[in-house]
Write an enzyme that holds these catalytic residues in place. Structure first.
Site, PDB file in Angstrom:
ATOM      1  N   SER A 133       1.741   1.349 -13.795  1.00 59.96           N
ATOM      2  CA  SER A 133       1.147   0.776 -12.583  1.00 59.96           C
ATOM      3  C   SER A 133       1.185  -0.746 -12.573  1.00 59.96           C
ATOM      4  O   SER A 133       1.034  -1.391 -13.618  1.00 59.96           O
ATOM      5  CB  SER A 133      -0.316   1.242 -12.504  1.00 59.96           C
ATOM      6  OG  SER A 133      -1.030   0.471 -11.569  1.00 59.96           O
ATOM      7  N   GLU A 135      -1.128  -2.439 -11.717  1.00 64.11           N
ATOM      8  CA  GLU A 135      -2.454  -2.901 -12.162  1.00 64.11           C
ATOM      9  C   GLU A 135      -2.400  -3.428 -13.599  1.00 64.11           C
ATOM     10  O   GLU A 135      -3.306  -4.118 -14.043  1.00 64.11           O
ATOM     11  CB  GLU A 135      -3.484  -1.777 -12.037  1.00 64.11           C
ATOM     12  CG  GLU A 135      -3.835  -1.401 -10.604  1.00 64.11           C
ATOM     13  CD  GLU A 135      -4.746  -2.418  -9.905  1.00 64.11           C
ATOM     14  OE1 GLU A 135      -5.538  -3.077 -10.594  1.00 64.11           O
ATOM     15  OE2 GLU A 135      -4.654  -2.542  -8.669  1.00 64.11           O
ATOM     16  N   TYR A 157      -8.892   1.006 -15.853  1.00 65.43           N
ATOM     17  CA  TYR A 157      -7.686   1.733 -15.420  1.00 65.43           C
ATOM     18  C   TYR A 157      -6.431   0.999 -15.866  1.00 65.43           C
ATOM     19  O   TYR A 157      -5.522   1.593 -16.466  1.00 65.43           O
ATOM     20  CB  TYR A 157      -7.704   1.889 -13.892  1.00 65.43           C
ATOM     21  CG  TYR A 157      -6.402   2.391 -13.304  1.00 65.43           C
ATOM     22  CD1 TYR A 157      -6.059   3.735 -13.345  1.00 65.43           C
ATOM     23  CD2 TYR A 157      -5.506   1.510 -12.680  1.00 65.43           C
ATOM     24  CE1 TYR A 157      -4.853   4.198 -12.801  1.00 65.43           C
ATOM     25  CE2 TYR A 157      -4.314   1.963 -12.137  1.00 65.43           C
ATOM     26  CZ  TYR A 157      -3.993   3.303 -12.192  1.00 65.43           C
ATOM     27  OH  TYR A 157      -2.806   3.743 -11.659  1.00 65.43           O
TER      28      TYR A 157
HETATM   29  P1  NAP Z   1      -3.825  11.019  -7.522  1.00 66.67           P
HETATM   30  O1  NAP Z   1      -3.548  11.457  -6.111  1.00 66.67           O
HETATM   31  O2  NAP Z   1      -5.143  10.435  -7.826  1.00 66.67           O
HETATM   32  O3  NAP Z   1      -3.560  12.276  -8.482  1.00 66.67           O
HETATM   33  C1  NAP Z   1      -4.008  12.290  -9.794  1.00 66.67           C
HETATM   34  C2  NAP Z   1      -3.704  13.642 -10.378  1.00 66.67           C
HETATM   35  O4  NAP Z   1      -4.112  13.673 -11.755  1.00 66.67           O
HETATM   36  C3  NAP Z   1      -4.412  14.810  -9.693  1.00 66.67           C
HETATM   37  O5  NAP Z   1      -3.501  15.866  -9.522  1.00 66.67           O
HETATM   38  C4  NAP Z   1      -5.479  15.197 -10.708  1.00 66.67           C
HETATM   39  O6  NAP Z   1      -5.847  16.550 -10.690  1.00 66.67           O
HETATM   40  C5  NAP Z   1      -4.725  14.929 -12.000  1.00 66.67           C
HETATM   41  N1  NAP Z   1      -5.614  14.872 -13.163  1.00 66.67           N
HETATM   42  C6  NAP Z   1      -6.697  14.082 -13.350  1.00 66.67           C
HETATM   43  N2  NAP Z   1      -7.255  14.334 -14.553  1.00 66.67           N
HETATM   44  C7  NAP Z   1      -6.507  15.310 -15.138  1.00 66.67           C
HETATM   45  C8  NAP Z   1      -6.584  15.992 -16.380  1.00 66.67           C
HETATM   46  N3  NAP Z   1      -7.558  15.748 -17.266  1.00 66.67           N
HETATM   47  N4  NAP Z   1      -5.641  16.921 -16.665  1.00 66.67           N
HETATM   48  C9  NAP Z   1      -4.655  17.209 -15.769  1.00 66.67           C
HETATM   49  N5  NAP Z   1      -4.550  16.600 -14.564  1.00 66.67           N
HETATM   50  C10 NAP Z   1      -5.457  15.660 -14.255  1.00 66.67           C
HETATM   51  O7  NAP Z   1      -2.707   9.954  -7.975  1.00 66.67           O
HETATM   52  P2  NAP Z   1      -1.331   9.557  -7.266  1.00 66.67           P
HETATM   53  O8  NAP Z   1      -1.594   8.544  -6.222  1.00 66.67           O
HETATM   54  O9  NAP Z   1      -0.578  10.787  -6.927  1.00 66.67           O
HETATM   55  O10 NAP Z   1      -0.618   8.773  -8.442  1.00 66.67           O
HETATM   56  C11 NAP Z   1       0.180   9.473  -9.400  1.00 66.67           C
HETATM   57  C12 NAP Z   1       0.213   8.649 -10.682  1.00 66.67           C
HETATM   58  O11 NAP Z   1       0.792   7.377 -10.412  1.00 66.67           O
HETATM   59  C13 NAP Z   1      -1.143   8.379 -11.299  1.00 66.67           C
HETATM   60  O12 NAP Z   1      -1.002   8.367 -12.701  1.00 66.67           O
HETATM   61  C14 NAP Z   1      -1.472   6.971 -10.821  1.00 66.67           C
HETATM   62  O13 NAP Z   1      -2.361   6.325 -11.695  1.00 66.67           O
HETATM   63  C15 NAP Z   1      -0.094   6.359 -10.830  1.00 66.67           C
HETATM   64  N6  NAP Z   1       0.097   5.273  -9.897  1.00 66.67           N
HETATM   65  C16 NAP Z   1      -0.215   5.447  -8.600  1.00 66.67           C
HETATM   66  C17 NAP Z   1      -0.010   4.411  -7.711  1.00 66.67           C
HETATM   67  C18 NAP Z   1      -0.334   4.585  -6.238  1.00 66.67           C
HETATM   68  O14 NAP Z   1      -0.381   3.578  -5.540  1.00 66.67           O
HETATM   69  N7  NAP Z   1      -0.512   5.792  -5.756  1.00 66.67           N
HETATM   70  C19 NAP Z   1       0.519   3.189  -8.157  1.00 66.67           C
HETATM   71  C20 NAP Z   1       0.858   3.065  -9.502  1.00 66.67           C
HETATM   72  C21 NAP Z   1       0.663   4.109 -10.360  1.00 66.67           C
HETATM   73  P3  NAP Z   1      -7.173  17.108  -9.894  1.00 66.67           P
HETATM   74  O15 NAP Z   1      -6.703  17.354  -8.494  1.00 66.67           O
HETATM   75  O16 NAP Z   1      -7.514  18.337 -10.627  1.00 66.67           O
HETATM   76  O17 NAP Z   1      -8.218  16.037  -9.975  1.00 66.67           O
END
Ligand code: NAP
Length: 335
Positions: A133, A135, A157
């Site tokens: 990220s 971040e 984070y």
């Molecule tokens: P998100 O919508 O918040 O999805 C997070 C996922 O992680 C959910 O499916 C959640 O499952 C799962 N999770 C959380 N704790 C877990 C555990 N203990 N075991 C297994 N699964 C678990 O995130 P996103 O926006 O799709 O982002 C995807 C990834 O990219 C993340 O790692 C995020 O930090 C990273 N990222 C995102 C952005 C952005 O702007 N979107 C930018 C940079 C990096 P539940 O539904 O069960 O909670």
């Protein structure tokens, strides 16, 4: 048929990446956690072709079982506690899932696939993608940020993501695992969680337009973000995994917009003036704000041939239109 395993399948990126890989002819497996995860029936309905497997990033054995069972060609580690504000309230859990979770997936690959041999052996093994990220740049050392910009994370984070990023590099160098990271800047969509500021704004504009909400309370309005469309960013993830050698890439648009600009575009879409409805409250502000995060995606442009296709305005308008439709349906159903 290649097999992909996606952790974080119920999240925003899990949705778009599944759709993208299914279109590319992959057999897609999605890792879901929890005995009664309320998102399971939604996943079964929206992505019926995805095979659901049970596991948790907190549980090493469950990850090993899943890798053994699925025998994936590619593993995309998208699971995390991904909401920066929550990471201050739950810093330890954030470290466990967002940071150590990546290590556990890598260990599951290493221990079950015997990927510790030569490059040719690992090339025939399991490829790993880590969702890093922007971040991690936090209090930025240079602007814009590229793959060589030093990290200075400003939240639990960001710190956890920096650990996950470096352990990915370390496993690549130590065990010859094909392990790569995408250092992704903010990306949004109609599937973005409602706790994130863009979606809070688009949902707020839709609900105010429909008369079910009166005002929208946000944190700071001035910070700028480099926002892109999630559908564009998952393409980059897949492209990275097709390279002959693993590498890390910054993925972003290279342009920034203020939070209040997002509000302006969203409210204009529903024919309202944002200043009449939006106010700022310190309780939604970060204890430590990041500096100007802006991507330099030159390496991804050159080596992957990747470019974003959806503009900031198109993105926000797409989200408002979707929220208007969903909210209108909800209203009709409750009438
Ligand atoms: P998100 O919508 O918040 O999805 C997070 C996922 O992680 C959910 O499916 C959640 O499952 C799962 N999770 C959380 N704790 C877990 C555990 N203990 N075991 C297994 N699964 C678990 O995130 P996103 O926006 O799709 O982002 C995807 C990834 O990219 C993340 O790692 C995020 O930090 C990273 N990222 C995102 C952005 C952005 O702007 N979107 C930018 C940079 C990096 P539940 O539904 O069960 O909670």
């Amino acid at each position: 048929m290649p097999r992909a395993l996606i952790t974080g399948i119920t999240g925003q990126d899990g949705h778009y990446l599944s759709e993208h890989l299914l279109k590319q002819g992959y057999e897609v497996y999605g890792l879901i956690r929890g005995q009664a995860n309320p998102k399971r029936p939604i996943l079964e309905r929206t992505l019926p072709d995805v095979h659901i497997v049970d596991g948790d990033l907190l549980d090493q054995a469950s990850l090993m079982n899943v890798i053994q069972k699925v025998q994936p060609d590619e593993v995309y580690n998208l699971a995390a506690i991904s909401f920066v504000m929550l990471s201050w309230n739950q810093p330890e859990l954030t470290g466990e899932i967002t940071g150590l979770g990546a290590l556990r997936v890598l260990e599951a690959i290493r221990l079950t696939a015997g990927a510790s041999g030569s490059r040719s052996k690992s090339a025939a093994g399991i490829k790993f993608y880590q969702a890093s990220s922007s971040e991690m740049f936090g209090k930025v050392r240079e602007t814009p940020q590229n793959e060589n910009t030093p990290f200075h994370p400003r939240s639990p984070y960001g710190v956890a993501k920096a650990y996950a990023h470096y352990i990915t590099v370390n496993y690549r160098e130590s065990y010859n695992i094909f392990a790569c990271s995408g250092i992704l800047f903010n990306h949004e969509s109609p599937h973005r969680g409602p706790e994130f500021v863009t979606r809070k704004i688009t949902l707020g504009a839709a609900r105010i337009k429909l008369g079910v909400q009166k005002e929208l309370v946000l944190g700071a309005l001035e910070p700028r973000r480099d926002w892109g469309y999630a559908g564009d960013y998952v393409r980059a993830m897949h492209m990275m995994m097709q390279l002959p050698e693993p590498d890390d890439f910054v993925i972003g648009t290279g342009e920034t917009h203020q939070i209040k600009e997002c509000a302006q575009v969203a409210f204009e879409r529903v024919g309202l003036n944002w200043e009449d409805y939006v106010r700022s409250d310190a309780q939604f502000m970060r204890p430590a704000e990041v500096d100007l995060l802006i991507a330099d995606p030159a390496k991804a442009n050159a080596k992957l041939g990747w470019k974003p296709e959806v503009s900031f305005k198109q993105l926000i308008e797409m989200m408002v239109d979707s929220d208007l439709a969903v909210e209108a349906r909800a209203q009709a159903a409750s009438a």
